[in-house]
Design a protein around this motif. Structure first.
Motif, PDB file in Angstrom:
ATOM      1  N   SER A 253       8.490   7.374  -2.080  1.00 39.85           N
ATOM      2  CA  SER A 253       8.209   8.315  -3.136  1.00 39.85           C
ATOM      3  C   SER A 253       9.822   8.842  -3.768  1.00 39.85           C
ATOM      4  O   SER A 253       9.859   9.440  -4.675  1.00 39.85           O
ATOM      5  N   VAL A 254      10.839   9.009  -2.462  1.00 40.32           N
ATOM      6  CA  VAL A 254      12.136   9.617  -2.919  1.00 40.32           C
ATOM      7  C   VAL A 254      12.702   8.763  -4.153  1.00 40.32           C
ATOM      8  O   VAL A 254      13.236   8.966  -5.074  1.00 40.32           O
TER       9      VAL A 254
ATOM     10  N   THR B  64       0.789  -1.342  -0.054  1.00 35.91           N
ATOM     11  CA  THR B  64       0.047   0.142   0.161  1.00 35.91           C
ATOM     12  C   THR B  64       0.730   1.245   0.048  1.00 35.91           C
ATOM     13  O   THR B  64       0.390   2.194  -0.519  1.00 35.91           O
ATOM     14  N   ALA B  65       1.999   1.300   0.602  1.00 35.77           N
ATOM     15  CA  ALA B  65       2.856   2.436   0.760  1.00 35.77           C
ATOM     16  C   ALA B  65       3.377   2.885  -0.696  1.00 35.77           C
ATOM     17  O   ALA B  65       3.277   3.882  -1.164  1.00 35.77           O
ATOM     18  N   GLY B  66       3.822   1.602  -1.292  1.00 38.58           N
ATOM     19  CA  GLY B  66       4.273   1.797  -2.937  1.00 38.58           C
ATOM     20  C   GLY B  66       3.271   2.295  -3.841  1.00 38.58           C
ATOM     21  O   GLY B  66       3.274   3.286  -4.653  1.00 38.58           O
ATOM     22  N   LEU B  67       1.950   1.840  -3.485  1.00 37.81           N
ATOM     23  CA  LEU B  67       0.777   2.131  -4.342  1.00 37.81           C
ATOM     24  C   LEU B  67       0.362   3.782  -3.960  1.00 37.81           C
ATOM     25  O   LEU B  67       0.241   4.208  -5.047  1.00 37.81           O
TER      26      LEU B  67
ATOM     27  N   ILE C 108       0.831   6.583  -6.673  1.00 39.07           N
ATOM     28  CA  ILE C 108      -0.547   7.469  -7.013  1.00 39.07           C
ATOM     29  C   ILE C 108      -0.194   9.099  -6.784  1.00 39.07           C
ATOM     30  O   ILE C 108      -0.648   9.733  -7.609  1.00 39.07           O
ATOM     31  N   SER C 109       0.726   9.421  -5.652  1.00 43.94           N
ATOM     32  CA  SER C 109       1.143  10.605  -5.345  1.00 43.94           C
ATOM     33  C   SER C 109       1.995  11.099  -6.575  1.00 43.94           C
ATOM     34  O   SER C 109       1.992  12.262  -7.182  1.00 43.94           O
ATOM     35  N   VAL C 110       2.651  10.309  -7.026  1.00 40.33           N
ATOM     36  CA  VAL C 110       3.721  10.627  -8.225  1.00 40.33           C
ATOM     37  C   VAL C 110       2.973  10.965  -9.458  1.00 40.33           C
ATOM     38  O   VAL C 110       3.344  11.746 -10.276  1.00 40.33           O
TER      39      VAL C 110
END
Length: 331
Positions: A167-168, A131-134, A138-140
């Motif tokens: 994200s980084v 979920t963190a990667g998802l 989505i944020s990116v």
């Protein structure tokens, strides 16, 4: 249908205290679902840690098995979309919240919650994202709609956490310059290894001027913590910049004027990965499996067994975990 016995990490309430234990369960204990999945990997998220402490805002009824992420192989299916032996990912929706989750070796879920594992992604890699990667993906996606790498630096808060660190890594893969905001003074080398060019200590960022607008520093931002950090990111964004927000661990409140929005055209976009439309989920997973996959994804991950999970939950609640924690459910 033949019922299967399996192990699960179970949280129970006893005399007002929440106890965590590994217990034997049966697939007959699981809710009715379209797809029964044998879980090979799960991952630890902050929402799981809250569920494990008895947080009724996350999980209403106990005993309960947390785990908002799972990847595994279809054992039985009532739908034509998924066949036996298909490798699948299940994240978000109600999994691990009020539906028995990925910290059990089997899950039973609706068809709409399930995504086929992309060919270029292993099951373990899928939970390195989870979920963190998802959420990061989505944020990116939303950031990239407006802000390009040549427009300037991107601020990422909570940069050592799951969403922040991924994200980084993704932003770096796409050629962005990143300013990582962290509360961990010892995390400089770790964040630089992920791809951050600038490290900003949280205490310094929180202590910035209280003016309605601040000197423009960033072309965009991905915020994972909320509160004063999010306020100062918004106030420091260039004209026509974009900020995404997905967390409120610092605070759900914002003390802002409308000036960043009406004088500089800054856009604030909320990210709700829990109920994000399936088409977009499949798009993001495909990107994560291919050109968005960080070169050193495994460097940001620690693999544990179900028996080590309780210790890691305590560390997460104390703010002492970095990166992603993947749970090998078959070890």
């Amino acid at each position: 249908m033949t019922h299967r016995e399996f192990k699960a990490f179970v949280v129970e309430e006893r005399d007002g205290t929440f106890i965590r234990e590994i217990k034997s369960k049966s697939t007959s204990d699981l809710p009715e679902g379209d797809v029964l999945v044998k879980v090979y990997y799960s991952s630890l998220n902050y929402k799981d840690a809250l569920s494990a402490t008895g947080n009724k805002g996350v999980t209403k009824k106990y005993p309960h098995t947390p785990g908002i992420d799972a990847v595994g192989i279809v054992v039985t299916s009532k739908t034509d979309k998924f066949k036996i032996d298909d490798k699948v990912i299940v994240t978000s929706y109600d999994l691990g919240m009020n539906t028995s989750g990925g910290f059990g070796q089997y899950i039973s879920v609706p068809e709409a919650w399930v995504v086929k594992l992309p060919k270029n992604l292993t099951m373990k890699e899928a939970m390195m994202f989870g979920t963190a990667g998802l959420t990061a993906g989505i944020s990116v996606v939303r950031l990239f709609e407006t802000v390009k790498p040549e427009d300037g630096q991107i601020a990422v808060s909570g940069a050592t956490g799951g969403v922040g660190s991924l994200s980084v890594s993704i932003l770096r893969k796409l050629g962005y310059s990143i300013a990582a905001i962290t509360g961990k003074e010892t995390a400089k080398a770790y964040l630089e290894n992920l791809g951050a060019e600038t490290i900003v200590l949280r205490k310094d960022f929180e202590a910035m001027d209280k003016k309605p607008l601040l000197r423009p520093l960033y072309a965009g931002g991905i915020d994972t913590v909320g509160g004063v950090i999010l306020e100062n990111i918004i106030k420091s964004i260039n004209a026509m910049g974009v900020v995404t927000c997905c967390g409120n661990v610092a605070s759900p409140k914002l003390d802002l004027t409308v000036y960043p929005f009406i004088l500089k055209g800054v856009a604030l976009i909320g990210i709700d990965s829990q109920n994000y439309p399936l088409d977009y989920r499949e798009l993001v997973w495909d990107k994560l499996a291919k050109d968005w996959k960080p070169d050193h994804l495994a460097d940001n991950c620690t693999e544990i067994t179900l028996h080590e999970l309780n210790e890691k939950i305590n560390l997460m609640l104390d703010g002492k975990l970095k990166g992603r924690t993947v749970v090998n459910m078959q070890s």
